[in-house]
Design an enzyme around this catalytic site. Structure first.
Site, short mmCIF file in Angstrom:
data_model
loop_
_atom_site.label_atom_id
_atom_site.label_comp_id
_atom_site.label_asym_id
_atom_site.label_seq_id
_atom_site.Cartn_x
_atom_site.Cartn_y
_atom_site.Cartn_z
N HIS A 74 0.88 -1.17 0.00
CA HIS A 74 0.09 -0.07 0.17
C HIS A 74 0.79 1.26 0.03
O HIS A 74 0.58 2.18 -0.52
CB HIS A 74 -1.05 0.26 1.11
CG HIS A 74 -2.10 -0.93 0.89
ND1 HIS A 74 -2.06 -2.32 1.38
CD2 HIS A 74 -3.04 -0.95 0.04
CE1 HIS A 74 -2.97 -2.61 0.82
NE2 HIS A 74 -3.74 -2.22 0.27
N GLU A 81 -11.27 -9.76 -4.53
CA GLU A 81 -9.61 -10.05 -4.27
C GLU A 81 -9.76 -11.03 -3.43
O GLU A 81 -8.44 -11.19 -2.81
CB GLU A 81 -9.37 -8.48 -3.77
CG GLU A 81 -10.14 -7.97 -2.70
CD GLU A 81 -9.71 -6.58 -2.47
OE1 GLU A 81 -8.55 -6.18 -2.63
OE2 GLU A 81 -10.35 -5.92 -1.54
N CYS A 127 -9.08 -3.08 -10.91
CA CYS A 127 -8.52 -1.87 -10.27
C CYS A 127 -7.03 -2.06 -9.68
O CYS A 127 -6.59 -1.09 -9.08
CB CYS A 127 -9.27 -0.96 -9.42
SG CYS A 127 -9.83 -1.91 -7.93
C1 PEP Z 1 -6.28 -4.72 -4.74
O1 PEP Z 1 -5.96 -5.47 -3.95
O2 PEP Z 1 -5.80 -4.76 -5.83
C2 PEP Z 1 -6.68 -3.14 -4.31
C3 PEP Z 1 -7.07 -2.36 -5.50
O3 PEP Z 1 -6.94 -2.87 -3.32
P1 PEP Z 1 -5.70 -2.61 -2.18
O4 PEP Z 1 -4.70 -2.33 -3.20
O5 PEP Z 1 -5.81 -1.26 -1.69
O6 PEP Z 1 -5.32 -3.49 -1.28
MG MG Z 2 -6.87 -4.85 -1.92
#
Ligand code: PEP
Ligand code: MG
Length: 583
Positions: free
Chosen positions: A199, A441, A512
């Site tokens: 992140h 996910e 995404c």
């Molecule tokens: C992902 O897991 O691909 C996502 C978009 O969420 P994050 O990266 O915030 O966990």
């Molecule tokens: Mg995620």
């Protein structure tokens, strides 16, 4: 290293955000909750640093004795005994000796010396076979935190100030520190550890500055004040480069500038394949400040607004009114385009320091995402109230993070319905017709996509997490990096089936995760059946450029060939990508 000799050389790393940058290094041990700036001290400062150390050791010892007494009175001798071990460790001559050596021999400030010494001793303890001694590593970490607490008491923690033109060099990025970085002052970021989809990396990428991760020993090789050239194309950092190297980079910079200027011609053009298929290309953002960049690149709205960063930069849970204002400011930049607001997704590698979760052996498999929101429904209610109110004036939707199954979705929807009833009873202005989407996910959500599609208005695939769970490979791990492979055949087969089931159910589906922003994968994703991608604002134009130079026929043929492959190596060769074999 003698501090008077000129530091020079080159270190290699992995590009996490591309570009070229020059600036002055500022070393920062951001991996700790307490942010410790590392600086070189002059010989006449050593004495004062040692005095600070002795004072801090004495204060921490008093604190521990005090705590021991209190615990003894309330819980008895056995519990109080824990502090016996802490006090013994603190008094051990080896600890003081190690920290002093940092100031005396390596000429670093006492805070950085504490941090380095604790890290070194912790790793020594952690390797010992005897379980009792191994567990002392946690005690040492705790002591280190206490010492740094005392030493940095008068310094603004978690809020380091970086001068204009800095290149931040750090062992590890913390999301809370990264969320405060400012693109006006930071020219580049160099990180010793980290992962492409961690992140903190995602957030730093949104800054739009060159970012290198996995640069081993960056904190040892680079010193605060060094002049750096960060090559976020080839993945290297030059330390105090020669005039010859600087000239080379003058040339590269002007080439890159020309490439970026050429890409600007893409802004007004639609993301359409060469044979006429319109792709929806939206932006991922984490902060209100990222929204103008998305609008400037002419994104089809915001496909993922990660709200955890709204929470990370505070020292308290933001109120409904605070959230409403922040989300409204973001939506205002994007208006009239749509903003997909993802509900708070903390846990795993996104801790919230003022909202501690109980320690879990495997935080990524623990309480996080939607499960956490259901366990703390007050957070869910406050956030959805703010978003429903915003929906009265701005087109927004709600995206549920880390959905496990249909039960999760139904439970959240029931709470959202009760929030609507409450808002109506209070005569608040809001629009109840808000689309609700689910992130796909987790493997469980991927398997149940057909049923989930019946429960929600849209679906969004988070490949960052999906890859880590499908391949059982921590997305933040440096050691497992060769196993974390978005184009692994298992991932691609799952993606193909997600696109096809969503198509059968006539449900909007987008990707995404970071995979969507890599132009090397764009053709393949279109061929697998995706018509909607959401990417970091800085990646929008490159991806659009690839879409415009691809025909759906080529894309489908590529996907067909790739789905026949057994290994990542074969797949990468079809994509024209280099493959790094596992050790
Ligand atoms: C992902 O897991 O691909 C996502 C978009 O969420 P994050 O990266 O915030 O966990
Ligand atoms: Mg995620």
């Amino acid at each position: 290293m003698n501090q008077r000799t000129r530091n020079s050389g080159m270190v290699l790393g992995e590009v996490a955000s591309s570009g070229l940058a020059r600036g002055t290094a500022i070393l920062c041990a951001c991996a700790n909750r307490i942010t410790v700036a590392r600086r070189v001290i002059s010989p006449n400062e050593v004495e004062a640093e040692i005095v600070k150390l002795d004072a801090a050791l004495a204060i921490v010892e008093d604190q521990l004795i005090d705590l021991q007494k209190k615990v003894q009175q309330s819980l008895g001798d056995q519990s109080a005994g824990i502090f016996e071990a802490h006090i013994a460790l603190l008094r051990a001559p080896s600890l003081r000796k190690e920290i002093r050596a940092g100031c005396l021999d390596r000429h670093i400030n006492v805070e950085a010396a504490v941090e380095e010494s604790i890290e070194k001793l912790v790793s020594t303890f952690a390797q010992v076979e005897e379980p009792y001694l191994r567990e002392r590593a946690a005690d040492l970490e705790d002591l280190g935190r206490r010492l740094l607490d005392v030493l940095t008491r008068d310094q603004p923690s978690e809020n380091p100030v970086f001068p204009q033109g800095s290149v931040l060099v750090t062992s590890e990025l913390l999301p809370s520190v990264t969320a405060r970085l400012d693109r006006e002052t930071i020219r580049g970021v160099v990180v010793e550890r980290g992962g492409q989809t961690a992140h903190a990396t995602i957030l730093a990428r949104e800054l739009g500055v060159p970012l290198l991760i996995r640069v081993p020993d960056a904190m040892k090789r680079i010193r605060t004040g060094d002049r750096l050239v960060v090559d976020g194309l080839a993945g290297r950092v030059f330390i105090n480069p020669t005039a010859h190297i600087l000239r080379e980079y003058d040339r590269l910079e002007s080439d890159l500038h020309a490439h970026r200027t050429a890409l600007q011609t893409m802004v007004e053009l639609p993301p359409v394949t060469s044979d006429g298929t319109r792709i929806r290309l939206s932006a991922n953002i984490g902060k209100t400040a990222d929204a103008p960049a998305a609008a400037a690149a002419n994104a089809d709205g915001i496909g993922l607004y990660r709200t955890e960063f709204v929470f990370l930069v505070q020292d308290h849970l933001p109120s409904e009114e605070e959230q409403y204002r922040i989300y409204r400011a973001t939506a205002e930049y994007s208006k009239p385009r749509h903003v997909v607001i993802r509900l708070l997704d903390i846990g795993g590698d996104k801790p919230l320091h003022y909202f501690p979760l109980s320690a879990e052996a495997n935080p990524s498999l623990g309480l996080r995402g939607t499960r956490l929101l259901l366990a703390h429904a007050e957070i869910l209610r406050t956030q959805t109230r703010a978003i429903l109110r915003l929906n009265a004036t701005h087109p927004v939707s709600i995206l549920l993070p880390m959905v496990g199954d249909v039960e999760d979705v139904r439970a959240v929807k029931t709470i959202i319905e009760s929030v609507k009833a409450q808002l109506a009873a209070e005569h608040q202005t809001f629009d109840p017709r808000i689309p609700i989407g689910a992130m796909i996910e987790t493997p469980s959500a991927a398997v149940m996509i057909g049923r989930l599609a019946r429960e929600v208005d849209f679906l969004s695939i988070g490949t960052n997490d999906l890859v880590q769970y499908l391949l059982t490979t921590d997305r933040t791990s440096s050691t497992l990096a060769p196993y974390y492979e978005p184009v692994h055949p298992a991932v691609l087969h799952v993606l193909a089936s997600l696109a096809s089931t969503a198509g059968e159910k006539n449900k909007d589906i987008s990707i995404c995760g970071e995979m969507a922003g890599n132009p090397a994968y764009t053709r393949l994703l279109l061929g697998l059946g995706f018509r909607s991608l959401s990417v970091a604002p800085g990646e929008l134009l490159e991806v659009k450029h690839t879409i415009r130079s691809t025909s759906m026929e080529e894309a489908r043929a590529l996907a067909e060939r790739v789905l026949q492959c057994d290994t990542v190596e074969e797949i990468k060769s079809h994509l024209g990508l280099a493959h790094q074999r596992r050790a």
